[in-house]
Design an enzyme around this catalytic site. Structure first.
Site, mmCIF file in Angstrom:
data_model
loop_
_atom_site.group_PDB
_atom_site.id
_atom_site.type_symbol
_atom_site.label_atom_id
_atom_site.label_comp_id
_atom_site.label_asym_id
_atom_site.label_seq_id
_atom_site.Cartn_x
_atom_site.Cartn_y
_atom_site.Cartn_z
ATOM 1 N N GLU A 50 0.903 -0.877 0.124
ATOM 2 C CA GLU A 50 -0.200 -0.112 0.024
ATOM 3 C C GLU A 50 1.031 1.170 -0.096
ATOM 4 O O GLU A 50 1.904 1.255 0.597
ATOM 5 C CB GLU A 50 -0.945 0.001 1.203
ATOM 6 N N GLY A 70 2.641 2.498 11.064
ATOM 7 C CA GLY A 70 2.697 1.779 12.203
ATOM 8 C C GLY A 70 2.553 0.325 11.666
ATOM 9 O O GLY A 70 3.272 -0.825 12.470
ATOM 10 N N MET A 117 0.441 -2.749 8.698
ATOM 11 C CA MET A 117 -0.357 -2.962 7.433
ATOM 12 C C MET A 117 -1.234 -4.171 7.328
ATOM 13 O O MET A 117 -0.594 -5.327 7.867
ATOM 14 C CB MET A 117 0.869 -3.004 6.182
ATOM 15 N N GLU A 118 -2.169 -3.991 6.991
ATOM 16 C CA GLU A 118 -3.325 -4.683 7.013
ATOM 17 C C GLU A 118 -3.446 -5.950 5.797
ATOM 18 O O GLU A 118 -4.498 -6.569 5.707
ATOM 19 C CB GLU A 118 -4.774 -4.308 7.024
ATOM 20 N N ASN A 119 -2.389 -6.276 5.369
ATOM 21 C CA ASN A 119 -2.388 -7.230 4.183
ATOM 22 C C ASN A 119 -3.082 -8.675 4.850
ATOM 23 O O ASN A 119 -3.114 -9.070 5.748
ATOM 24 C CB ASN A 119 -0.913 -7.757 3.906
ATOM 25 N N HIS A 145 -6.806 -2.141 15.066
ATOM 26 C CA HIS A 145 -7.183 -1.601 13.809
ATOM 27 C C HIS A 145 -6.833 -2.308 12.385
ATOM 28 O O HIS A 145 -7.629 -2.438 11.572
ATOM 29 C CB HIS A 145 -6.184 -0.178 13.490
ATOM 30 N N GLU A 146 -5.557 -3.146 12.505
ATOM 31 C CA GLU A 146 -5.257 -3.999 11.516
ATOM 32 C C GLU A 146 -6.458 -4.927 11.426
ATOM 33 O O GLU A 146 -6.577 -5.467 10.106
ATOM 34 C CB GLU A 146 -3.820 -4.292 11.365
ATOM 35 N N HIS A 191 -9.320 -4.172 9.686
ATOM 36 C CA HIS A 191 -9.194 -3.849 8.299
ATOM 37 C C HIS A 191 -9.884 -4.934 7.475
ATOM 38 O O HIS A 191 -10.166 -4.896 6.414
ATOM 39 C CB HIS A 191 -7.968 -3.673 7.847
ATOM 40 N N GLU A 250 -9.886 3.797 5.889
ATOM 41 C CA GLU A 250 -9.267 4.310 7.199
ATOM 42 C C GLU A 250 -10.143 5.142 8.078
ATOM 43 O O GLU A 250 -9.957 4.713 9.490
ATOM 44 C CB GLU A 250 -8.088 5.049 6.719
#
Ligand code: PHE
Ligand code: ZN
Length: 850
Positions: A122, A254, A256-258, A290-291, A294, A313
């Site tokens: 991203e 911070g 990443m939501e892969n 948060h991740e 997502h 987001e």
């Protein structure tokens, strides 16, 4: 605005991609400087698109060969990628490219960190891995084969097979390329399991380097709590057999939501009581959540294009804030969220970088991962929820998930769901997405014949590219108190939709005291002049915890502003109110700790500027410090009692209750140290068995003196721990006295442990400098020069982090002509660098306003 010859992308130019993808197969033969990526992609014409040339993104790739349906082809180079003649119907594209992860210092695409391979795609990093339509509206199932001698080989989805030197993964859920991930390294895992509500058994893993295994338990616990919460509150279950988290030392953001393989900055996941503070634990809990969230808001439903970034987001921040409020204290969470919003988003919204929650154009999308997209994006959802009510919100979200699952959606889709689920017309509300700037709310009050009339006005100042603003629909939560302090009208949400509008309340024999903008019901600035008496009254009696805290804040701010201006003001009422509050043991310690923290120097500078004055950071710093000294002198006894009272018995626990006590104790220590020569802090430093108390004590020592011995001891104790050493660097940079800042930063950047290519380390020193308002804005201009020198050095290595750090200059128009001149010089020096990255060039030109 001129773009320094750069190409600007416009929302209005959106066109669907010419093709769809039914399957992606990737093979990675990993080698540090010559990784081969072999792709096989099944394309078919997109019936929803106009026919056009076939274009694939690709950057920094060496094409070894390409085939279509098994026949060799020679693609044409085009700006940012390639074009190729393709068959009219479906076809299979194959390509082999070579890339060099070991020399990829930008940390975007496939790169190496401490011998480990990892990816960050991203927003537009996948194009540095292979040729592909690197845009979020192209979604496809991926299967991945990794070949490497490293022991742990991970990708998205579920593991299907592995053997010595290889592993294969399959992700059944169609996803855009920005959610692709790969990790290969010598890693160990902290394993656990989770059973979803419908009975799916999920393997959970946190993957780390050998020495970090003792720092995973809290993150794992937070993950499981987030999984339960999303099932309970949003009805969302996890949808794969495994969920992997990997900690990486070198990371620009911070986390990443892969899909199925979240990659985390080590600082956002690793924690032990000895090495992490309460604030670190809290941040880790919220980022893990948060991740994870997502997975539905971002992955299952993604964004059509990057202009819709707030769709995932804003919503996901809103959800993680709800989660933290439920897990901890709702009131304290709300106050902290508002503090962060004001410190970062209001600052952005009132300067040259102001932009709408949904921007209309950009040069570099990486520059739009901003407080406005994230935090204001979340506030907009909070307002929507207030307007349609909790049940309306729940119905709308259910509809959103059923209607758009598997799609790449837009803000229009999002708002339509609310209109369809609640029947409400949101045409005025949608302006919150397109109009930048922080609205100013004016207040007039009158009372006659038992009727209280509240007149509210609204005005949004101009922002770059948006000189004229329309009135917004603003939910203003209001409650009324009797002169005796009883709640006579409970919270009611007024809908302010006009530039000026009156609301009446009947049956009030005495003139009430209004508590306005309860819970901070909208991201606006209240321009309500309140006397010290009314502030003290609200601080004592308001039933809404946010407004209660806000009243105390306003009181302290007014007095600080008077002191800065050298205007006398009566301060007794403020000290008395504060003391009464501190002694109220029915109040949550965390809440009391918040009332003890004064407005920051940057906040005061903005306040003065808004009042038409030119802030002097040195004067602000001195006035704030003197005020703290007076509080310490006036309330010494009460503070000392709190310090002794707020001990947490038993072993360290990172929960909200204990953390709240420690926060109040630390706040007290900060004041007490101004009077006791550091005696308490020294003793606490010696005794501390956890980082919260150790770092807290060190902070106090550094606040009153140079504390060289303590700094040295701390360094010797923690030299082997990167994350703790970041604190050591950051503390000194952010707390250096104005006259010593240049020297301190000089020493820190010459230190052997200053690994400036590591974003965490760079940020701890140069971000520390920027956070040190009086040092950064020292009249010598040394702070500006230092930062500019380092940004110039970092830019060729890591454009993203450089551009982000350049925002330290965004407030420059507030200051006097000398400072403005020196900042302009610094910015122009950066702008003039040959080969400056697109990221930094866009940022600097926007800050300069040209
Ligand atoms: N999407 C990530 C998040 O908000 C942030 C991110 C953006 C990370 C770009 C890396 C690069 O959780
Ligand atoms: Zn996010």
């Amino acid at each position: 605005m001129k773009d320094a010859g750069q190409r600007r992308i416009h929302l209005a130019d959106y066109r669907p991609f010419s093709h769809r993808i039914t399957q992606v197969s990737l093979t990675f033969r990993l080698a540090p400087e010559a990784t081969r990526v072999i792709s096989k992609i099944a394309f078919e014409p997109n019936p929803g698109a106009e026919p056009g040339p076939f274009f694939l993104h690709g950057e920094e790739l060496r094409l070894v060969g390409a085939r279509i349906d098994g026949r060799d082809v020679t693609p044409e180079p085009a700006e940012g990628g390639i074009t190729c003649a393709v068959p009219e119907g479906p076809f299979v594209w194959e390509a082999e490219v070579e890339i060099s992860p070991a020399t990829n210092t930008a940390l975007e695409g496939l790169y190496m960190s401490n011998g480990m391979y990892c990816t960050q795609c991203e927003a537009e990093g996948f194009r540095k891995i292979t040729y592909y339509p690197d845009r979020p509206d192209v979604m496809a199932p991926f299967d991945v084969r990794i070949e490497s001698d490293l022991p742990v080989l991970l990708s998205n989805g579920n593991p299907v097979a592995s053997g010595p030197g290889w592993a294969e993964w399959e992700d059944p859920w169609p996803k855009p390329a920005y959610l692709f991930a790969l990790v290969a390294g010598d890693l160990v895992n902290h394993p656990d399991r989770f059973t979803t509500r419908s009975g799916r058994d999920v393997a959970l893993n946190i993957w780390v380097r050998q020495g970090d295994l003792g720092k995973c338990a809290f993150g794992m616990d937070a993950l499981k709590r987030a999984m339960v919460w999303d099932e309970r509150v949003y009805g969302r279950e996890y949808d794969l057999d495994v969920f992997n988290i990997v900690a990486v030392d070198d990371f620009n953001m911070g986390a990443m939501e892969n899909k199925g393989l979240n990659i985390f900055n080590a600082s956002a996941v690793l924690a032990s009581p000895q090495t992490a503070t309460d604030a670190n634990f809290e941040r880790i809990e919220s980022i893990i959540a948060h991740e994870y969230f997502h997975n539905w808001t971002g992955n299952r439903i993604t964004c059509r294009d990057w202009f819709q970034l707030c769709l995932k987001e804003g919503l996901t921040v809103f959800r993680d804030q709800q989660f933290s409020g439920d897990e901890r204290s709702r009131a304290v969470q709300r106050i902290n969220d508002v503090l962060a919003l004001r410190a970062r988003q209001f600052r952005e919204d009132n300067g040259p970088l102001a932009h709408p929650v949904r921007p209309e154009s950009f040069v570099e999308i990486n520059n739009f991962y901003t407080a406005t997209i994230y935090e204001k994006g979340a506030e907009v959802i909070g307002m929507l929820r207030r307007l349609v009510g909790d049940e309306g919100y729940a119905r709308a979200l259910d509809l959103y998930f059923t209607r758009h699952d598997g799609q790449a959606a837009t803000i229009e889709d999002w708002l339509k769901v609310f209109e369809d689920a609640t029947g409400r017309d949101l045409s005025q509300f949608r302006l919150w997405y397109s109009q930048a700037g922080t609205p100013r709310i004016g207040v007039e009050e009158s009372h006659a014949d038992g009727t209280y009339t509240l007149t509210l006005t609204q005005e949004t100042p101009p922002t770059p590219g948006q000189p004229d603003k329309a009135p917004l629909l603003i939910p203003v939560a209001v409650g009324l108190l009797s002169p005796e302090g009883a709640e006579v009208v409970p919270t009611r949400v007024l809908e302010l939709s006009q530039p000026r509008q009156s609301f009446t309340f009947e049956g009030l024999t005495a003139r009430p005291v209004a508590s306005i903008l309860r819970g901070f019901s909208a991201p606006v600035i209240m321009q309500r002049k309140l006397s010290a008496e009314i502030c003290a009254f609200l601080l004592a009696h308001d039933t809404d915890p946010f407004s209660k805290w806000e009243a105390g804040r306003a009181l302290a701010k007014d007095l600080l502003v008077c002191r800065i201006a050298g205007k006398p003001a009566s301060e007794a009422a403020c000290f008395d109110a504060l003391e009464a509050l501190l002694r109220d043991d029915d109040l949550d310690p965390a809440f009391r700790a918040l009332t003890l923290s004064l407005p920051g120097e940057d906040d005061l500078a903005q306040t003065l500027f808004d009042a038409g004055r030119t802030p002097d950071p040195i004067v602000i710093h001195a006035a704030r410090r003197a005020f703290r000294g007076d509080i310490a002198a006036r309330l010494g006894e009460t503070l000392a009692r709190l310090y002794d009272q707020m001990v947490t018995p038993g072993p360290y626990r990172p929960d909200a209750k204990d953390a709240g006590k420690r926060a109040l104790r630390q706040a007290a220590l900060g004041y007490l140290s101004l009077n006791d020569g550091g005696a308490r802090a020294t003793a606490q430093y010696r005794r501390a068995d956890n980082m919260t108390e150790q770092l807290g004590a060190l902070t106090c020592l550094l606040d009153i003196a140079r504390a060289d011995d303590a700094l040295e001891a701390f360094r010797n104790q923690w030299r082997g721990d990167r994350l703790v050493m970041d604190k050591w660097f950051g503390l000194q940079a952010s707390m250096a006295a104005p006259d010593a800042t240049e020297t301190v930063i000089g020493c820190l950047t010459e230190d052997d442990a200053f690994d400036w290519k590591n974003p965490n380390r760079f940020r701890s020193v140069l971000g520390g400098l920027a956070a040190n308002a009086a040092g950064f804005h020292h009249p010598s201009g040394a702070g500006y020069r230092l930062l500019a020198d380092w940004l110039i050095r970092l830019d060729p290595v890591n454009p993203q982090t450089t551009a982000r750090m350049a925002t330290a200059f965004e407030t420059w128009r507030r200051y006097d002509a000398d400072r403005q001149g020196m900042i302009r010089e610094a910015l122009e020096r950066i702008a003039a660098r040959p080969g400056l990255s697109r990221d930094t060039a866009e940022m600097v030109s926007r800050i300069l306003g040209d």
